[in-house]
Design an enzyme around this catalytic site. Structure first.
Site, PDB file in Angstrom:
ATOM      1  N   SER A 191       0.874  -1.215   0.013  1.00  0.00           N
ATOM      2  CA  SER A 191       0.048   0.095   0.001  1.00  0.00           C
ATOM      3  C   SER A 191       0.766   1.364  -0.053  1.00  0.00           C
ATOM      4  O   SER A 191       1.731   1.292  -0.932  1.00  0.00           O
ATOM      5  CB  SER A 191      -1.126  -0.323   1.130  1.00  0.00           C
ATOM      6  OG  SER A 191      -1.906   0.883   1.134  1.00  0.00           O
ATOM      7  N   ASP A 202      -9.852  -4.728  -4.746  1.00  0.00           N
ATOM      8  CA  ASP A 202      -9.397  -3.760  -3.741  1.00  0.00           C
ATOM      9  C   ASP A 202     -10.208  -2.318  -3.754  1.00  0.00           C
ATOM     10  O   ASP A 202     -10.014  -1.875  -5.100  1.00  0.00           O
ATOM     11  CB  ASP A 202      -7.904  -3.620  -3.960  1.00  0.00           C
ATOM     12  CG  ASP A 202      -7.104  -2.812  -2.941  1.00  0.00           C
ATOM     13  OD1 ASP A 202      -7.791  -1.975  -2.470  1.00  0.00           O
ATOM     14  OD2 ASP A 202      -5.806  -2.949  -2.984  1.00  0.00           O
ATOM     15  N   HIS A 215      -7.847  -5.336  -0.169  1.00  0.00           N
ATOM     16  CA  HIS A 215      -6.647  -4.544  -0.143  1.00  0.00           C
ATOM     17  C   HIS A 215      -5.554  -5.391   0.446  1.00  0.00           C
ATOM     18  O   HIS A 215      -4.414  -5.563  -0.255  1.00  0.00           O
ATOM     19  CB  HIS A 215      -6.573  -3.473   0.591  1.00  0.00           C
ATOM     20  CG  HIS A 215      -5.693  -2.525   0.501  1.00  0.00           C
ATOM     21  ND1 HIS A 215      -5.134  -2.091  -0.699  1.00  0.00           N
ATOM     22  CD2 HIS A 215      -4.988  -1.763   1.633  1.00  0.00           C
ATOM     23  CE1 HIS A 215      -4.005  -1.455  -0.281  1.00  0.00           C
ATOM     24  NE2 HIS A 215      -3.961  -0.985   0.923  1.00  0.00           N
TER      25      HIS A 215
END
Length: 280
Positions: free
Chosen positions: A111, A227, A257
């Site tokens: 991320s 996601d 995610h």
């Protein structure tokens, strides 16, 4: 299965901020080092199971808590410039290299951590052997109105601590136990995304095509196609722009995610571990 022993350490990051990091050392002679950067609002401890899986393959893992996150110093989730994250991460890579100079180094980020690792890799392409990105925040401005982008840039520079955006904790995983643990974790920041980090990620996304041209090392990108926090389109664009000739994008149908924390995490971790081992 081979296990890894976890130990805690620290170093002085940019501006003297105390950065805490963990090292997971496998019980057998290591054959490679993974240097890991976690995502926004979380901390390295959430990757203990990842480090254990890597340890079973003979991989050391070094993972820091970013400044303003977890056990590290600095104002909570406060950031003036992306370079602070990048240079802290580079220091950790250097520590790993000094500790194990003969072992190949794999850099891995999830991320926001994926954005940090991407920016690091583009700036310092000769310091690592290969890169793995999980749901990387490399195209954060995509789909955001130009007005909001402009506002985030101004606020991020003048008042980086101002909260600007809520993040949906239910979107991290389809596993309700993972979501519950995330919501209850006192080391996870549960407030809004601040303007400083928003500005940094937007700027990174806008410069991504140019930065990607500097990536020549082997690259694996893993992403869930459901996601909602970081859409997979950014990863597709990234793999099309990098200069490396050894690039692989693995998209997992139905996953959210945090692909390392989904019900299918064993499959994902096995895939990533196999790829890393094949690039030692």
């Amino acid at each position: 299965m081979v296990s890894s022993t976890r130990s805690e350490h620290s170093f002085a990051g940019v501006g003297g901020v105390r950065i805490v990091y963990d090292v997971w050392t496998p019980d057998t002679d290591p054959r490679g080092v993974v240097v890991l950067a976690h995502g926004y609002a979380e901390h390295a401890g959430r990757y203990h199971h990842v480090a254990q899986r890597f340890g079973a393959a003979g991989l050391l893992v070094y993972a820091l808590d970013h400044r303003g996150h977890g056990r590290s110093g600095g104002k909570r989730v406060h950031l003036r410039d992306l370079s602070e994250f990048v240079e802290d991460f580079r220091t950790l890579v250097g520590i790993a290299a000094n500790d194990h100079p003969t072992l190949p180094r794999i850099v891995l980020g999830h991320s926001m951590g994926g954005g940090i690792v991407f920016a690091y890799g583009a700036r310092y392409p000769g310091e690592y052997s290969a890169m793995v990105l999980s749901g990387p925040a490399v195209n954060a401005h995509d789909g955001v109105s130009p007005v909001l982008v402009a506002v985030a840039k101004v606020l991020g520079k003048l008042a980086p601590g101002i909260p600007v955006e809520n993040l949906d904790a239910d979107a991290v995983s389809r596993d309700p136990e993972v979501v519950a643990a995330y919501k209850a974790d006192p080391m996870v920041h549960h407030g809004k995304l601040p303007a400083g980090i928003a500005r940094a990620l937007i700027g990174l996304g806008q410069s991504m095509p140019q930065r990607a041209a500097a990536l020549t090392a082997p690259l694996l990108v893993v992403h869930g196609d459901k996601d909602r926090l970081i859409p997979v389109a950014g990863s597709r664009l990234l793999v099309d722009r990098v200069a490396s000739e050894d690039v692989h994008l693995k998209v997992y149908p139905g996953l959210y995610h945090e692909v390392f924390n989904e019900p299918e995490q064993k499959l994902v971790l096995d895939d990533v571990t196999s790829w890393i081992v094949s690039h030692l």
